[in-house]
Design an enzyme around this catalytic site. Structure first.
Site, PDB file in Angstrom:
ATOM      1  CB  VAL A   1      -0.901   0.025   1.250  1.00 39.72           C
ATOM      2  CG1 VAL A   1      -1.821   1.237   1.221  1.00 39.72           C
ATOM      3  CG2 VAL A   1      -1.698  -1.246   1.344  1.00 39.72           C
ATOM      4  CB  CYS A   2       1.045   4.210  -2.150  1.00 44.46           C
ATOM      5  SG  CYS A   2       1.841   5.834  -2.166  1.00 44.46           S
TER       6      CYS A   2
END
Lengths: 120, 95, 128, 120, 95, 128
Positions: free
Chosen positions: F78-79
């Site tokens: 996940v960024c």
């Protein structure tokens, strides 16, 4: 020509986060040493209108952000001529931002010759 | 009827151009429609949210556009926008 | 005096929709109009997340909604069904857990809360 | 004519949640006694294709959902003829779902005469 | 080059119709483009994700469409879709 | 064997995007290909929310992603910047709070993690 990642930015600035999301993706890719090229297409061409006054809506000027790309080793910025013409814009390459306005054939070549493409 | 246009999609508004009772307020990406909408609709039916228009920076791009250049366009404040929404029924939003 | 009910359908970072809705509220209140409530539906429910953090120089919708609620008492209603599907949870409705990520300035309600108000034809619905 | 809420559903089913979000909004509005009318427009007309096989993607059939609207006292369902024709669909009003196919003038009247409009 | 089309927007694909080296895979809302795309592009360049096509239910709507009726359309499984993506470079997605 | 890196940009309830990406992963793995990682960006970060609850008869993307991670070891990245702005928070990065709503099957990373992998030209990027 070596492999490159093409980031296509198709949305106008501010009203969606797409333009800034594309910008930040380009920075991250360049930061790890990928060769990155950017194409402004469709409503994305509005990003290179120099006279944007983003402060009127408390956002940060997208044009100025694009101008900073060479600092991050991103030199290849292309703008789709058909998108400019369709919108009646008079965008020329004599401002602070350095980019190439290319026709439809060259846009297609740019996409076909890329190794990876992300569209925002 | 008032239509809040938040998108730059001409085909979303063409159904409304012939009905003189319908007014438009352009905001967000809707401001980019202004030059093309002015060729189809009388300026008195169009309002443009001033801060969103200025953010787009299109004044300099269209300073030879007949309607935009001659100041026939109604750029409005947030307050004037609310007044418009109070005046018209219904208010429809195109995103 | 006009009464308005606002219907917000987009999340705050992905779209400027919430910013426009907030500007509308401020201007309406300054004119002496009443905002009956702001209702959050679809991706708009993310406006009610207590955990959103933006940079100091970015538009902070969380603070703006909190201000609107605190200063002017505008009810901020979140559609509970829409919020549950999107991960915005109010612990009052959970017996199995004390997890909650809904901003306490917002209130979890059924969708009918929006529409019940529209029986009053003096209230105008504005969608964002 | 008494005041009514017009819910306009403009998206095809399944691939975005818009169609189901519009459906649930209509139910909630009708449930509190508002008069609700529904208009299927643009890609929303795909919702009334009877032969949908939503089970192939593990979703629930939108056509069947629309068929249940009269159970919730929503009887006025309209479909925009221009949207049907543009998409080359052959949608007729002889299936289980009861609706009126209306032309552009009547679509405009339906919108103008409404008290409130929500677009999904 | 392979283009994953997830949207029903013809103007998003018209730039690619004349280039015979470009192939299309239609999924999600992209399947609704099939009837119109078949009038512009040879069927061998188009693949349609079978489950998404069936969900739309368009077979019965277009059973007199020349290409759709004559089974010239390539409906593909998830497996065939992955094979396609492995074969082509680059893969571009239109949403 | 082909190596794929997936880039998911839409949330799971608002769009079938995540469903398509998951189906792609399953089919690719069945064919003997490798999914290097699935990366979540923009509204795609909501896939990592631990708090999403859908009805029992609805597609449950939370369970599907957890399964993909548990059964096949596919990293779910996940960024972090994108997630923070959208209210999906991993407590490992917070000193001020123990609040966390990120599904532990997912991993919070910098955006560079996606692109560093693309130095290997054998890895193909597929966007959803």
């Amino acid at each position: 020509m070596s492999a490159y990642l093409l980031i296509i930015s198709t949305q106008a600035p501010y009203h969606s986060s797409a333009a800034i999301d594309a910008f930040e993706a380009a920075l991250a890719a360049s930061n790890v040493g990928l060769q990155v090229k950017i194409l402004l297409e469709d409503d994305g061409v509005y990003q290179c209108v120099e006279s944007q006054q983003a402060e009127s809506i408390f956002h940060k000027n997208t044009y100025k952000k694009l101008c900073s790309l060479p600092l991050y080793d991103i030199e290849d910025i292309y703008v789709d001529k058909a998108s400019i013409d369709f919108r009646g814009l008079r965008i020329t390459n004599d401002g602070k931002l350095s980019y190439s306005i290319i026709n439809q054939d060259d846009v297609l070549l740019l996409k076909r010759a890329s190794q990876q493409i992300l569209v925002f | 009827m008032l239509i809040q246009v938040m998108c730059n999609k001409l085909d979303q508004v063409t159904a409304y151009i012939d009905d003189e009772s319908i007014h438009f307020v352009l905001l967000q990406n809707g401001v980019y429609l202004l030059p093309r909408l002015l060729t189809l609709v009388s300026p008195h039916r169009i309002k443009v949210l001033d801060v969103d228009w200025r953010a787009a920076g299109l004044d300099a791009q269209f300073n030879d556009h007949p309607a935009i250049n001659n100041k026939h366009v109604n750029y409005i404040s947030h307050t004037q926008w609310v007044v418009l929404c109070a005046e018209h029924t219904p208010v429809m939003t195109l995103q | 005096m006009q009464q308005f009910a606002l219907f917000v359908t987009k999340s705050s970072y992905d779209s400027r929709n919430a910013e426009s809705a907030f500007a509308f509220c401020e201007a309406a209140i300054a004119l002496g109009h009443k905002i009956e409530h702001v209702f959050f539906y679809q991706a708009g429910v993310h406006n009610a997340s207590a955990l959103i953090e933006v940079n100091a120089d970015e538009v902070n919708m969380k603070e703006r909604w909190e201000l609107l609620h605190a200063k002017h008492g505008v009810p901020l209603y979140v559609c509970e069904t829409a919020a549950t599907r999107r991960g915005v949870i109010c612990s009052r409705h959970r017996v199995d857990s004390d997890i909650q990520n809904m901003n306490p300035s917002f209130q979890s309600v059924g969708m009918s809360a929006y529409f019940a108000a529209l029986h009053n034809e003096a209230i105008k619905s504005i969608q964002f």
